[in-house]
Structures are given as structure tokens and as C-alpha cells.
Write a protein that holds these residues in place. Structure first.
Motif, short mmCIF file in Angstrom:
data_model
loop_
_atom_site.label_atom_id
_atom_site.label_comp_id
_atom_site.label_asym_id
_atom_site.label_seq_id
_atom_site.Cartn_x
_atom_site.Cartn_y
_atom_site.Cartn_z
N VAL B 4 0.95 -1.15 -0.11
CA VAL B 4 0.06 -0.14 -0.10
C VAL B 4 0.92 1.25 0.02
CG1 VAL B 4 -1.76 1.19 1.30
CG2 VAL B 4 -1.79 -1.12 1.37
N THR B 5 0.70 2.32 -0.88
CA THR B 5 1.32 3.32 -1.01
C THR B 5 0.78 4.69 -0.56
OG1 THR B 5 0.95 3.66 -3.17
CG2 THR B 5 2.98 2.66 -2.54
N GLN B 6 1.06 5.67 -0.05
CA GLN B 6 0.32 6.81 0.30
C GLN B 6 1.25 7.91 -0.05
OE1 GLN B 6 -0.85 5.14 4.79
NE2 GLN B 6 -1.69 7.18 4.41
N THR B 7 0.45 9.04 -0.58
CA THR B 7 1.11 10.35 -0.70
C THR B 7 0.23 11.67 -0.26
OG1 THR B 7 0.20 10.36 -3.11
CG2 THR B 7 2.51 9.65 -2.75
N PRO B 8 0.85 12.54 0.08
CA PRO B 8 2.21 12.87 0.42
C PRO B 8 2.71 12.15 1.76
CG PRO B 8 1.08 14.72 1.24
CD PRO B 8 0.18 13.69 0.65
N SER B 9 3.96 12.11 1.91
CA SER B 9 4.31 11.44 3.15
C SER B 9 4.04 12.68 4.42
CB SER B 9 5.76 11.09 3.17
OG SER B 9 6.63 12.33 2.96
N HIS B 10 4.20 13.91 3.97
CA HIS B 10 3.87 14.96 5.03
C HIS B 10 3.26 16.10 4.30
CE1 HIS B 10 5.95 17.47 8.57
NE2 HIS B 10 4.58 17.36 8.59
N GLN B 11 2.03 16.42 4.90
CA GLN B 11 1.31 17.54 4.71
C GLN B 11 0.99 18.63 5.62
OE1 GLN B 11 -0.98 17.37 1.33
NE2 GLN B 11 -1.07 19.83 2.06
N ALA B 88 -2.11 14.51 12.75
CA ALA B 88 -2.04 13.29 12.92
C ALA B 88 -1.24 12.53 11.99
CB ALA B 88 -3.46 12.50 13.64
N MET B 89 -0.85 11.22 12.43
CA MET B 89 -0.66 10.31 11.15
C MET B 89 -1.92 9.69 10.42
SD MET B 89 2.68 10.18 10.39
CE MET B 89 2.87 8.62 9.74
N TYR B 90 -1.94 9.72 9.26
CA TYR B 90 -3.15 8.91 8.72
C TYR B 90 -2.59 7.89 7.83
CZ TYR B 90 -5.89 12.96 10.14
OH TYR B 90 -6.69 13.83 10.89
N PHE B 91 -3.10 6.49 8.16
CA PHE B 91 -2.78 5.48 7.45
C PHE B 91 -3.96 5.05 6.86
CE2 PHE B 91 1.14 5.13 10.03
CZ PHE B 91 0.77 5.54 10.95
N CYS B 92 -3.63 4.21 5.49
CA CYS B 92 -4.46 3.74 4.54
C CYS B 92 -4.19 2.23 4.78
CB CYS B 92 -4.34 4.26 3.41
SG CYS B 92 -5.25 3.50 2.09
N ASN B 100 -10.53 -10.08 6.15
CA ASN B 100 -8.96 -10.70 5.94
C ASN B 100 -8.19 -9.70 6.57
OD1 ASN B 100 -10.77 -11.99 3.25
ND2 ASN B 100 -9.22 -13.14 4.35
N THR B 101 -6.95 -10.09 6.32
CA THR B 101 -5.71 -9.38 6.95
C THR B 101 -5.65 -7.89 6.11
OG1 THR B 101 -4.67 -11.57 7.36
CG2 THR B 101 -3.19 -9.27 7.21
N GLN B 102 -5.51 -7.20 7.17
CA GLN B 102 -5.27 -5.51 6.26
C GLN B 102 -3.80 -5.27 6.38
OE1 GLN B 102 -7.82 -2.69 8.57
NE2 GLN B 102 -9.63 -4.26 8.94
N TYR B 103 -3.54 -4.72 5.48
CA TYR B 103 -1.99 -4.39 5.07
C TYR B 103 -2.15 -2.88 5.17
CZ TYR B 103 -1.19 -9.24 4.10
OH TYR B 103 -1.17 -10.33 4.22
N PHE B 104 -1.35 -2.14 5.68
CA PHE B 104 -1.05 -0.65 6.18
C PHE B 104 -0.04 -0.18 5.11
CE2 PHE B 104 -3.81 0.27 9.58
CZ PHE B 104 -3.90 -1.14 10.07
N GLY B 105 -0.68 1.02 4.58
CA GLY B 105 0.61 1.81 4.02
C GLY B 105 1.62 2.68 5.27
N PRO B 106 2.36 3.57 4.56
CA PRO B 106 3.53 4.00 5.42
C PRO B 106 3.05 5.51 6.24
CG PRO B 106 3.97 4.63 3.27
CD PRO B 106 2.84 3.77 3.12
N GLY B 107 1.79 5.70 5.72
CA GLY B 107 1.00 6.94 6.58
C GLY B 107 1.59 8.30 5.99
N THR B 108 0.57 9.25 6.08
CA THR B 108 0.89 10.47 5.83
C THR B 108 0.79 11.40 6.88
OG1 THR B 108 -0.21 10.53 3.71
CG2 THR B 108 0.02 12.63 4.73
N ARG B 109 1.85 12.25 7.33
CA ARG B 109 1.86 13.03 8.44
C ARG B 109 1.04 14.53 8.21
NH1 ARG B 109 4.17 13.02 13.04
NH2 ARG B 109 5.47 11.38 12.71
N LEU B 110 0.05 14.46 8.75
CA LEU B 110 -0.75 15.80 8.46
C LEU B 110 -0.54 16.84 9.64
CD1 LEU B 110 -2.79 17.55 6.87
CD2 LEU B 110 -4.56 16.51 8.33
N THR B 111 -0.14 17.83 9.51
CA THR B 111 0.37 18.84 10.47
C THR B 111 -0.56 20.24 10.04
OG1 THR B 111 2.56 18.27 10.65
CG2 THR B 111 2.07 20.53 11.59
N VAL B 112 -1.56 20.46 10.98
CA VAL B 112 -2.43 21.72 10.78
C VAL B 112 -1.88 22.80 11.67
CG1 VAL B 112 -5.04 22.59 10.80
CG2 VAL B 112 -4.18 19.96 10.18
N LEU B 113 -1.65 24.11 11.24
CA LEU B 113 -1.15 25.12 12.07
C LEU B 113 -2.24 26.11 12.14
CD1 LEU B 113 2.15 25.71 9.71
CD2 LEU B 113 1.88 24.39 11.86
#
Lengths: 111, 113
Positions: B4-11, B88-92, B100-113
Motif C-alpha cells: 500500500v502506498t500513500q502520498t504525500p508523506s507529509h502535508q 496526526a498520522m493517517y494510515f491507509c 481478511n488481513t489488513q495491510y497498511f501503508g506508511p502513512g501521511t503526517r498531517l500538520t495543521v497550523l
């Protein structure tokens, strides 16, 4: 899903077997025991799961007691890269889809 | 091995702005999920999605959140008007089928200012 209880932290020497316990005394007959781990803030990584028989894969072994009230995840030769938070989750394979993560066990591998 | 891939890695975004987090589930998987993890807290389920509709959602998943599978490969989480507490970190995750078994992506770190 049944509640699971894990020790908050454990240490293990590098190269030794790491044995992580989990209690799930209220588990029902159709609930599997799943193990995931989370290294730092990465996505949870699936390790292994089982229903009542012991299971082994390339990552680990899962030993489930005969009464299914507890289980042990075994990492046979722990390395520094196995330092992570390990989660034991009881999940039925039909009806309920969400994984409910607890606080897990923080395993630290000591060089 | 499929991942599983996720974009962006940081927002990073300003409070009140809309954000879209993107995920590409494993190709033969049919069920898709979003989870989040506020710093120092547990991983929490947000929503599951199957056959182009929400299958289950948590109390966290309010009207500010929406999910979509805009094409055959992407799965998105939209937050309409971000709040500080959405940081937070958001994982898909994805699974072949229900339960069935769930496989996770690396996550997107969301920072709200």
C-alpha cells in the motif's frame, strides 16, 4: 471483539528469542488472534494470525493455548530492527472489519 | 511484494483549509480503510469502504471527512475544513475481502497550523 491485555514493555537481548504474551480470556470461538507491530511512527505491519492452531511464518511463531485464553508471539532470533510496539488484536473474520488497537507492548532489543 | 502506498508523506496546511490524502491500495484488494494516530496515542479506526460506499465508520468520521475511490487505483480521504486537532498520522490499509488481513501503508503526517 474481545479485549486483549499485554504488558506495557519488555526488553530482550539481541539474538535471543523474544516472547510476547497476550491475554484474551473473553475471546469467542470465531475470533482470530492477530499480531501487528509498529516501528516508530511507521504504518502497522502485519506479523501473523491464528485461530486455535499454532502458526509459523518467516517473521514469527504464534502459540495459542488450548483454551484460547492467551497466546504468545515468538520472534526466534531478535535483532535491533525488531524494536517496536507489538499489538495483539482479537478479530472475528466476518461482520466486524475494524482493527481495534490497544497500547501494545513496547519491545526493546538490547545489543 | 505488493504494498500500500500513500502520498504525500507529509502535508502541512493552515487551519480551515481542505486537504486530500491519497492512497493506492494493493491491486487485487476490495476493502479499503483509513486509520489515524495522534502523536503518542493509539491507532484509531476512521472508516472502511467497499464497492464504492462506506461500509463502517467511527464517531471520529464526521461530516468534515469524506472518502472516495475516484478511479481504479486511488483511494482518497478528504478533510473539508481542517482543525488543529486533525494533526496526526493517517494510515491507509487494504484487504482482499471483508475480515481478511489488513495491510497498511506508511502513512501521511498531517500538520495543521
Amino acid at each position: 471483539d474481545a479485549k486483549t491485555t499485554q504488558p506495557p514493555s519488555m526488553d530482550c537481548a539481541e539474538g535471543r528469542a523474544a516472547n510476547l504474551p497476550c491475554n484474551h480470556s473473553t475471546i469467542s470461538g470465531n475470533e482470530y488472534v492477530y499480531w501487528y507491530r509498529q516501528i516508530h511512527s511507521q504504518g502497522p505491519q502485519y506479523i501473523i494470525h491464528g485461530l486455535k492452531n499454532n502458526e509459523t511464518n518467516e517473521m514469527a511463531s504464534l502459540i495459542i493455548t488450548e483454551d484460547r485464553k492467551s497466546s504468545t508471539l515468538i520472534l526466534p532470533h531478535a535483532t535491533l530492527r525488531d524494536t517496536a510496539v507489538y499489538y495483539c488484536i482479537a478479530l472475528t473474520n466476518f461482520g466486524n472489519e475494524k482493527l481495534t488497537f490497544g497500547t501494545g507492548t513496547r519491545l526493546t532489543i538490547i545489543p | 511484494e505488493p504494498e500500500v502506498t500513500q502520498t504525500p508523506s507529509h502535508q502541512v496546511t493552515q487551519m480551515g483549509q481542505e486537504v486530500i490524502l491519497r492512497c493506492v491500495p494493493i491491486s487485487n484488494h476490495l476493502y479499503f480503510y483509513w486509520y489515524r494516530q495522534i502523536l503518542g496515542q493509539k491507532v484509531e479506526f476512521l472508516v472502511s469502504f467497499y464497492n464504492n460506499e462506506i461500509s463502517e465508520k467511527s464517531e471520529i468520521f464526521d461530516d468534515q471527512f469524506s472518502v472516495e475511490r475516484p478511479d481504479g487505483s486511488n483511494f482518497t480521504l478528504k478533510i473539508r475544513s481542517t482543525k488543529l486537532e486533525d494533526s496526526a498520522m493517517y494510515f491507509c490499509a487494504s484487504s482482499v475481502d471483508r475480515g481478511n488481513t489488513q495491510y497498511f501503508g506508511p502513512g501521511t503526517r498531517l500538520t495543521v497550523l
